[in-house]
Design an enzyme around this catalytic site. Structure first.
Site, PDB file in Angstrom:
ATOM      1  N   HIS A  98      40.330  42.363  39.430  1.00 46.85           N
ATOM      2  CA  HIS A  98      39.167  41.470  39.324  1.00 46.85           C
ATOM      3  C   HIS A  98      38.879  41.088  37.875  1.00 46.85           C
ATOM      4  CE1 HIS A  98      36.663  45.234  38.724  1.00 46.85           C
ATOM      5  NE2 HIS A  98      36.074  44.436  37.873  1.00 46.85           N
ATOM      6  N   ASP A 129      42.936  46.550  43.660  1.00 46.71           N
ATOM      7  CA  ASP A 129      42.206  46.143  42.459  1.00 46.71           C
ATOM      8  C   ASP A 129      42.873  46.622  41.179  1.00 46.71           C
ATOM      9  OD1 ASP A 129      40.389  44.900  40.881  1.00 46.71           O
ATOM     10  OD2 ASP A 129      38.627  45.949  41.644  1.00 46.71           O
ATOM     11  N   SER A 212      35.085  47.472  33.354  1.00 50.56           N
ATOM     12  CA  SER A 212      36.158  47.418  34.343  1.00 50.56           C
ATOM     13  C   SER A 212      37.515  47.325  33.673  1.00 50.56           C
ATOM     14  CB  SER A 212      35.973  46.212  35.263  1.00 50.56           C
ATOM     15  OG  SER A 212      34.846  46.370  36.086  1.00 50.56           O
TER      16      SER A 212
END
Length: 363
Positions: A98, A129, A212
């Site tokens: 992402h 992911d 992230s």
């Protein structure tokens, strides 16, 4: 769970938030200044003695930051940014899918440099992911991170989360392993298919937008996971729940990253699948006969579900002993199973409940 939109942060909001934080800190210092001076017995505001700390623990923190932070980079994709971890000296960098989104080219800033380097996409695997990008012209002196044995991660271990939250480069937060073996479903968004990820590490270390793809690190200077998302509190209007973050475990990261680098794709995820696409169906009180469960939208020809007789239009309500009330719940159930495993699948077709045996395939 945190939405993908909130996970990826542009530079402009980051600066606005930083300014707000500085103003709040100034106001706090102003209102508490006289009390502080009285408590220290000094009218001049001169600093008091340094607080007493555990020198051994502080030295460990400092050593780990110095050892691992150079392996954590900032990744810019368009007007959004995230973090990444240097994987090898060839310029491969692992991050979240992402974070890269639909982009194929990136700007990467190393922790110890203000210069940016061009990078291109090696492969993105939104199902788990994870993604790998590669520096076009990797500089000398790249420092790959060391990845831990996920089987040795234990609840209570002290951890440091390293990354670029809200665009604040090379930031470090501290916490512990809160739990292991969590199965977490991400929300669907433009940049995420709503991946269901098994065996995640839960941590109390703060994980914010921009973290992230960064590193969750133990005090042995090893990466135990890739920071991925934080929980949201439904009672607070979907706001982030403090102290509940999740990271993809190191063993999953290295397994999938090695495949991406070697083969340009993931050839064996090690995860079970039915070979279908689904959407959540919820029964209503209209008497229409609709069922609550995972509605089958498409079936892969020759796949596990097709071989077992499952068709588009069926509604899966149970897998093994687990009731299925949504597509995400179906993913969570399958995440606990293995390819090749035989399982009973209950579904509804034309108002009638049916059960079939499916030999699970590979996701």
């Amino acid at each position: 769970m945190e939405t993908a939109g909130s996970r990826r942060s542009s530079r402009t909001p980051a600066l606005a938030l930083l300014a707000g934080a500085l103003l709040a800190a100034s106001a706090g210092c102003s209102s508490g200044g006289s009390g502080s001076a009285a408590a220290s017995g000094s009218a001049t505001g001169s600093p008091g003695p340094a607080p007493s700390v555990s020198n051994d623990l502080q030295a460990q923190y400092e050593h780990t930051v110095a050892a691992v932070l150079p392996s954590v980079v900032q990744i810019t994709a368009g007007d959004s940014l995230g973090s990444g971890i240097v994987y090898d000296t060839k310029g491969d960098i692992v991050t979240n899918a992402h974070v890269v989104g639909s982009a194929t080219s990136f700007q990467v800033t190393l922790a110890d440099s203000s210069s940016t380097f061009d990078a291109t996409l090696v492969y993105s695997y939104p199902t788990n992911d994870l993604a790998v990008i590669k520096l076009t012209n990797p500089p000398t002196g790249l420092k790959p991170a060391v990845f831990a044995d996920s089987g040795k991660v234990a609840v209570g271990q002290i951890l440091l989360a390293m990354g670029n939250p809200l665009g604040l480069s090379s930031s470090v937060t501290q916490g512990i392993v809160s739990a292991v073996g969590r199965t977490v479903s991400e929300p669907r968004s433009e940049d995420s298919p709503g991946a269901t990820i098994p065996n995640m590490v839960q941590t109390s270390a703060a994980i914010n937008p921009g973290n992230s793809g960064g590193a969750l690190v133990n005090l042995s200077n090893q990466v135990i996971g890739v920071n991925t998302l934080a929980a949201t509190d439904s009672n607070e209007g979907g706001g982030q729940a403090p102290g509940i973050g999740f990271a993809i475990p190191a063993s999953t990261v290295t397994n999938l990253a090695n495949q991406m680098i070697k083969d340009g794709k993931v050839v064996d995820s090690g995860r079970a699948a039915l070979g279908i696409t689904t959407r959540t169906l919820v029964a209503d009180s209209s008497g229409s006969g609709a069922e609550t469960g995972a509605g089958v939208v498409g079936v892969t020809s020759g796949g596990p579900a097709a071989k077992a007789g499952i068709q588009a239009g069926d509604v899966i309500t149970k897998v093994g002993d687990s009731t299925v009330s949504s597509s995400s719940q179906l993913g969570e159930v399958l995440a606990t199973m293995q390819p090749g495993q035989k399982v009973q699948v209950t579904f509804v077709r034309d108002g009638a409940s049916k059960t079939t045996t499916v030999t699970l395939g590979t996701l």
